[in-house]
Design a protein around this motif. Structure first.
Motif, mmCIF file in Angstrom:
data_model
loop_
_atom_site.group_PDB
_atom_site.id
_atom_site.type_symbol
_atom_site.label_atom_id
_atom_site.label_comp_id
_atom_site.label_asym_id
_atom_site.label_seq_id
_atom_site.Cartn_x
_atom_site.Cartn_y
_atom_site.Cartn_z
ATOM 1 N N LYS A 150 11.865 -2.651 0.981
ATOM 2 C CA LYS A 150 10.879 -3.546 0.952
ATOM 3 C C LYS A 150 9.466 -3.373 1.291
ATOM 4 O O LYS A 150 8.452 -3.694 0.997
ATOM 5 C CB LYS A 150 11.461 -4.821 1.988
ATOM 6 C CG LYS A 150 12.597 -5.157 1.330
ATOM 7 C CD LYS A 150 12.486 -5.931 0.125
ATOM 8 C CE LYS A 150 13.868 -6.690 -0.147
ATOM 9 N NZ LYS A 150 13.719 -7.331 -1.601
ATOM 10 N N THR A 151 9.368 -2.146 2.399
ATOM 11 C CA THR A 151 7.996 -1.724 2.787
ATOM 12 C C THR A 151 7.844 -0.100 2.359
ATOM 13 O O THR A 151 8.927 0.555 2.289
ATOM 14 C CB THR A 151 7.817 -1.915 4.356
ATOM 15 O OG1 THR A 151 8.661 -1.256 4.940
ATOM 16 C CG2 THR A 151 8.147 -3.318 4.580
ATOM 17 N N SER A 167 14.275 -2.212 -8.659
ATOM 18 C CA SER A 167 15.247 -2.315 -7.826
ATOM 19 C C SER A 167 16.049 -1.180 -7.296
ATOM 20 O O SER A 167 16.745 -1.462 -6.180
ATOM 21 C CB SER A 167 16.415 -2.989 -8.726
ATOM 22 O OG SER A 167 16.689 -2.229 -10.197
ATOM 23 N N GLU A 171 9.752 1.969 5.194
ATOM 24 C CA GLU A 171 11.182 2.058 5.079
ATOM 25 C C GLU A 171 11.497 3.030 3.838
ATOM 26 O O GLU A 171 12.410 3.594 3.608
ATOM 27 C CB GLU A 171 11.692 0.681 4.533
ATOM 28 C CG GLU A 171 11.919 -0.335 5.629
ATOM 29 C CD GLU A 171 12.167 -1.514 5.203
ATOM 30 O OE1 GLU A 171 12.350 -2.117 4.050
ATOM 31 O OE2 GLU A 171 12.205 -2.543 6.240
ATOM 32 N N THR A 187 15.682 -0.174 -3.662
ATOM 33 C CA THR A 187 14.073 -0.021 -3.413
ATOM 34 C C THR A 187 13.846 -0.613 -2.281
ATOM 35 O O THR A 187 14.199 -1.883 -2.064
ATOM 36 C CB THR A 187 13.567 -0.452 -4.709
ATOM 37 O OG1 THR A 187 13.560 0.172 -5.809
ATOM 38 C CG2 THR A 187 11.981 -0.270 -4.390
#
Length: 293
Positions: A33-34, A11, A37, A31
């Motif tokens: 998503k990719t 998270s 990122e 955290t």
């Protein structure tokens, strides 16, 4: 040696700078998503760091294969697996990078700087949603032939259920909720402990199961690896009375088997929130020293 440290969680990603004595300039971000990122967020922290650092150290979930420079296994961050993550991060930061499994990092913090400092044979057990851990032999981390050393949570304890299923306060709370007929996250482990203290018979039963299964798992670890010390980490390790509950159950098991040579030394960790960051820095220093030799 100042080291920029990151701790990858499902998270949040925590970060800070190890200045040789403590973690300073601490922070965290959600955290991403990719992977792209994630790299952008890591680089942003790096560029905003006021201290000049000599390298970057990461604590990450999954099975970290240092030789192949990738993270195998599975985790809550699926995009960090299966490619040369070391190479990409070294290109990103233009500095040396070291990565180690998060439970191994927490264990390193305890054996090099914390509760097990000076010990040679240590088992570190992390009690969270599941059970993780690390094994230290002759003062060095022992990862095993397939890098699964210390994955204590996979031990079967009872009727096909593992240590992770049975020996954590999170799972205890979920079982309590199920028996109460409510959503599994209605009550926390902390609340179930409080219910038990107030006399709730169902809570008392589940709390006793938790302590019994936790002690059973620790008993198996002790007599599989025979460490000098077992160090407990994770949120529940801070619970008042935890060691007393384990101790009297452990002594009952020893008496049952006629084992009277010693009583396992079980302690709680010195570092909690900073353990993974400190251990990541310790791992970097160890790897950096090896590379210089």
């Amino acid at each position: 040696m100042a080291i920029l440290t990151f701790d990858f969680g499902g998270s949040a990603v925590k970060h800070g700078v190890w200045n040789g004595q403590a973690i300073i300039d601490k922070g965290k971000f959600t955290t991403p998503k990719t992977w792209e990122e994630m790299k952008a967020s890591l680089l942003s922290v790096f560029t905003e760091t006021k201290t000049t650092v000599e390298g970057v150290a990461l604590s990450a979930p999954g099975v970290v294969d240092v030789e192949k420079q990738m993270i195998n296994g599975i985790s809550a961050i699926p995009y960090i697996h299966g490619f040369n993550i070391f190479e990409e991060l070294e290109a990103l930061f233009k500095l040396p990078v070291a990565i180690e499994n998060d439970a191994n990092c927490a264990g390193m913090a305890e054996i090099y700087e914390g509760a097990a400092k000076g010990k040679q044979e240590v088992a570190f057990v992390v009690i969270g949603t599941g059970i993780g851990g690390a094994i230290f032999h002759q003062g060095q981390i022992a990862k095993g032939a397939h890098l699964y050393g210390g994955e204590f949570g996979l031990m079967y304890l009872d009727q096909g259920k593992t240590f992770s299923h049975l020996g954590t306060a999170v799972q205890m709370a979920w079982r309590y909720c199920k028996r109460k007929g409510v959503a599994k996250e209605t009550f926390s482990g902390e609340e179930v402990f409080a219910f038990a203290k107030a006399g709730d018979e169902l809570a008392i039963e589940e709390v006793n199961h938790f302590y019994d299964y936790l002690t059973q798992g620790l008993f198996s670890i002790q007599f599989s690896f025979d460490p000098e010390m077992i160090v407990l980490g994770g949120g529940v390790s801070a619970k008042e009375g935890l060691l007393d509950e384990i101790d009297h159950r452990m002594k009952e098991k020893l008496a049952h088997f006629g084992l009277n040579d010693f009583v396992p030394q079980i302690v709680t960790c010195k570092y909690n929130n900073d353990a993974n960051l400190i251990g990541a820095a310790a791992n970097f220093q160890m790897m950096h020293h090896k590379n210089r030799e």
